[in-house]
Scaffold this motif. Sequence first.
Motif, mmCIF file in Angstrom:
data_model
loop_
_atom_site.group_PDB
_atom_site.id
_atom_site.type_symbol
_atom_site.label_atom_id
_atom_site.label_comp_id
_atom_site.label_asym_id
_atom_site.label_seq_id
_atom_site.Cartn_x
_atom_site.Cartn_y
_atom_site.Cartn_z
ATOM 1 N N LYS A 248 0.793 -1.226 0.000
ATOM 2 C CA LYS A 248 0.000 0.000 0.000
ATOM 3 C C LYS A 248 0.829 1.282 0.000
ATOM 4 C CE LYS A 248 -3.736 -2.402 2.261
ATOM 5 N NZ LYS A 248 -4.643 -2.495 3.377
ATOM 6 N N ALA A 249 1.792 1.390 -0.881
ATOM 7 C CA ALA A 249 2.611 2.594 -0.980
ATOM 8 C C ALA A 249 2.424 3.229 -2.352
ATOM 9 C CB ALA A 249 4.078 2.249 -0.764
ATOM 10 N N GLU A 250 2.202 4.540 -2.382
ATOM 11 C CA GLU A 250 2.102 5.254 -3.659
ATOM 12 C C GLU A 250 3.420 5.152 -4.425
ATOM 13 O OE1 GLU A 250 -0.407 6.888 -5.306
ATOM 14 O OE2 GLU A 250 -1.651 5.888 -3.811
ATOM 15 N N VAL A 251 4.527 5.357 -3.711
ATOM 16 C CA VAL A 251 5.868 5.207 -4.292
ATOM 17 C C VAL A 251 6.574 4.140 -3.460
ATOM 18 C CG1 VAL A 251 8.065 6.323 -4.788
ATOM 19 C CG2 VAL A 251 5.936 7.618 -5.033
ATOM 20 N N PRO A 252 6.558 2.885 -3.919
ATOM 21 C CA PRO A 252 7.162 1.811 -3.126
ATOM 22 C C PRO A 252 8.669 2.003 -2.962
ATOM 23 C CG PRO A 252 6.506 1.022 -5.307
ATOM 24 C CD PRO A 252 6.021 2.419 -5.192
ATOM 25 N N MET A 253 9.144 1.849 -1.735
ATOM 26 C CA MET A 253 10.560 1.989 -1.402
ATOM 27 C C MET A 253 11.067 0.642 -0.890
ATOM 28 S SD MET A 253 11.186 5.322 -1.782
ATOM 29 C CE MET A 253 12.496 5.814 -0.732
ATOM 30 N N TRP A 254 12.140 0.151 -1.501
ATOM 31 C CA TRP A 254 12.739 -1.094 -1.059
ATOM 32 C C TRP A 254 14.083 -0.854 -0.385
ATOM 33 C CZ3 TRP A 254 10.082 -1.124 -5.785
ATOM 34 C CH2 TRP A 254 8.982 -1.967 -5.822
ATOM 35 N N ASN A 255 14.960 -0.132 -1.055
ATOM 36 C CA ASN A 255 16.323 0.095 -0.567
ATOM 37 C C ASN A 255 16.994 -1.234 -0.196
ATOM 38 O OD1 ASN A 255 18.499 1.768 -0.153
ATOM 39 N ND2 ASN A 255 18.000 2.137 1.984
ATOM 40 N N GLU A 256 16.853 -2.206 -1.100
ATOM 41 C CA GLU A 256 17.449 -3.532 -0.900
ATOM 42 C C GLU A 256 18.616 -3.725 -1.852
ATOM 43 O OE1 GLU A 256 15.045 -7.024 -0.444
ATOM 44 O OE2 GLU A 256 13.306 -5.819 0.142
ATOM 45 N N GLU A 257 19.619 -4.433 -1.364
ATOM 46 C CA GLU A 257 20.843 -4.641 -2.134
ATOM 47 C C GLU A 257 21.107 -6.122 -2.318
ATOM 48 O OE1 GLU A 257 25.507 -3.690 -1.390
ATOM 49 O OE2 GLU A 257 24.073 -2.143 -0.844
ATOM 50 N N CYS A 258 21.648 -6.461 -3.488
ATOM 51 C CA CYS A 258 22.062 -7.832 -3.743
ATOM 52 C C CYS A 258 23.303 -7.814 -4.633
ATOM 53 C CB CYS A 258 20.938 -8.648 -4.385
ATOM 54 S SG CYS A 258 20.368 -8.005 -5.955
ATOM 55 N N CYS A 259 23.966 -8.947 -4.729
ATOM 56 C CA CYS A 259 25.203 -9.050 -5.499
ATOM 57 C C CYS A 259 25.115 -10.266 -6.414
ATOM 58 C CB CYS A 259 26.386 -9.185 -4.543
ATOM 59 S SG CYS A 259 27.978 -9.279 -5.373
ATOM 60 N N PHE A 260 25.592 -10.092 -7.654
ATOM 61 C CA PHE A 260 25.600 -11.181 -8.624
ATOM 62 C C PHE A 260 27.012 -11.384 -9.148
ATOM 63 C CE2 PHE A 260 21.340 -9.365 -8.915
ATOM 64 C CZ PHE A 260 20.551 -10.485 -8.840
ATOM 65 N N GLU A 261 27.378 -12.642 -9.338
ATOM 66 C CA GLU A 261 28.659 -12.953 -9.966
ATOM 67 C C GLU A 261 28.465 -12.893 -11.479
ATOM 68 O OE1 GLU A 261 32.113 -16.397 -9.983
ATOM 69 O OE2 GLU A 261 30.379 -16.626 -8.681
ATOM 70 N N LEU A 262 29.402 -12.241 -12.149
ATOM 71 C CA LEU A 262 29.331 -12.110 -13.602
ATOM 72 C C LEU A 262 30.020 -13.290 -14.277
ATOM 73 C CD1 LEU A 262 30.174 -8.320 -13.866
ATOM 74 C CD2 LEU A 262 27.921 -9.391 -14.108
ATOM 75 N N LEU A 263 29.536 -13.658 -15.439
ATOM 76 C CA LEU A 263 30.173 -14.720 -16.212
ATOM 77 C C LEU A 263 31.546 -14.245 -16.689
ATOM 78 C CD1 LEU A 263 27.071 -15.784 -18.308
ATOM 79 C CD2 LEU A 263 28.141 -17.080 -16.460
ATOM 80 N N PRO A 264 32.542 -15.122 -16.711
ATOM 81 C CA PRO A 264 33.890 -14.715 -17.126
ATOM 82 C C PRO A 264 33.891 -14.110 -18.535
ATOM 83 C CG PRO A 264 33.912 -16.931 -16.200
ATOM 84 C CD PRO A 264 32.471 -16.524 -16.334
ATOM 85 N N GLY A 265 34.450 -12.908 -18.662
ATOM 86 C CA GLY A 265 34.589 -12.243 -19.954
ATOM 87 C C GLY A 265 33.343 -11.579 -20.491
ATOM 88 N N ILE A 266 32.231 -11.609 -19.757
ATOM 89 C CA ILE A 266 30.968 -11.077 -20.264
ATOM 90 C C ILE A 266 31.036 -9.571 -20.524
ATOM 91 C CG2 ILE A 266 29.817 -10.614 -18.057
ATOM 92 C CD1 ILE A 266 28.057 -12.307 -20.967
ATOM 93 N N LEU A 267 31.898 -8.851 -19.791
ATOM 94 C CA LEU A 267 32.003 -7.409 -19.972
ATOM 95 C C LEU A 267 33.038 -7.015 -21.018
ATOM 96 C CD1 LEU A 267 31.768 -6.123 -16.291
ATOM 97 C CD2 LEU A 267 29.943 -6.414 -17.967
ATOM 98 N N GLU A 268 33.822 -7.974 -21.462
ATOM 99 C CA GLU A 268 34.848 -7.695 -22.470
ATOM 100 C C GLU A 268 34.205 -7.378 -23.815
ATOM 101 O OE1 GLU A 268 38.129 -7.527 -22.043
ATOM 102 O OE2 GLU A 268 38.042 -8.077 -19.932
ATOM 103 N N GLU A 269 34.920 -6.690 -24.657
ATOM 104 C CA GLU A 269 34.445 -6.395 -26.009
ATOM 105 C C GLU A 269 34.142 -7.713 -26.728
ATOM 106 O OE1 GLU A 269 33.119 -3.710 -28.551
ATOM 107 O OE2 GLU A 269 34.370 -3.026 -26.890
ATOM 108 N N GLY A 270 32.919 -7.883 -27.161
ATOM 109 C CA GLY A 270 32.509 -9.109 -27.852
ATOM 110 C C GLY A 270 32.300 -10.294 -26.929
ATOM 111 N N GLY A 271 32.348 -10.094 -25.609
ATOM 112 C CA GLY A 271 32.203 -11.194 -24.655
ATOM 113 C C GLY A 271 30.826 -11.824 -24.637
ATOM 114 N N ARG A 272 29.821 -11.067 -25.043
ATOM 115 C CA ARG A 272 28.445 -11.576 -25.034
ATOM 116 C C ARG A 272 28.232 -12.723 -26.018
ATOM 117 N NH1 ARG A 272 23.638 -8.582 -23.883
ATOM 118 N NH2 ARG A 272 24.059 -7.092 -22.262
ATOM 119 N N ILE A 273 28.982 -12.731 -27.111
ATOM 120 C CA ILE A 273 28.727 -13.751 -28.141
ATOM 121 C C ILE A 273 29.056 -15.165 -27.668
ATOM 122 C CG2 ILE A 273 28.937 -12.177 -30.104
ATOM 123 C CD1 ILE A 273 31.787 -13.131 -30.486
ATOM 124 N N ALA A 274 29.848 -15.278 -26.589
ATOM 125 C CA ALA A 274 30.191 -16.598 -26.067
ATOM 126 C C ALA A 274 29.089 -17.162 -25.161
ATOM 127 C CB ALA A 274 31.507 -16.518 -25.291
#
Length: 127
Positions: free
Chosen positions: A57-83
């Motif tokens: 019941k909030a007009e503007v819902p507030m969570w302020n929750e934090e989480c962390c995810f491990e990234l796949l190796p090389g996913i941020l590298e140039e062209g890393g998504r194609i793998a």
Amino acid sequence: MMSLIDLDDDQRWVPTHVNVTVLRARGLRTKGKHGSRYLYTIIQVGKEKYTTGLVEKAEVPMWNEECCFELLPGILEEGGRIAYPPGSGDLVLTVMHRVLIGLDVFLGQTIIPLDQIFHDGVCPRDE
């Protein structure tokens, strides 16, 4: 100031994890009887998911929750998504309305390509 991308390959730092903080949602439609809302956010990177707590019941819902995810190796590298399968390097935020009977209702979604954020050196923030 030198960008992380401009460094030599042997000196470049590439993150292995991403921390996500869900602050709030704005501009959502009213759902439920008598305009009540029971909202939560699903945060996803690749196949990993985190679900925020329920905000009631909030007009503007507030969570302020934090989480962390491990990234796949090389996913941020140039062209890393194609793998990897499509969407593996995206941060997906989905706001849902919890219902007592039946399926929860989709209210909205945003997709943030993490490799683009890393290469641009810009973090999306609330304006």
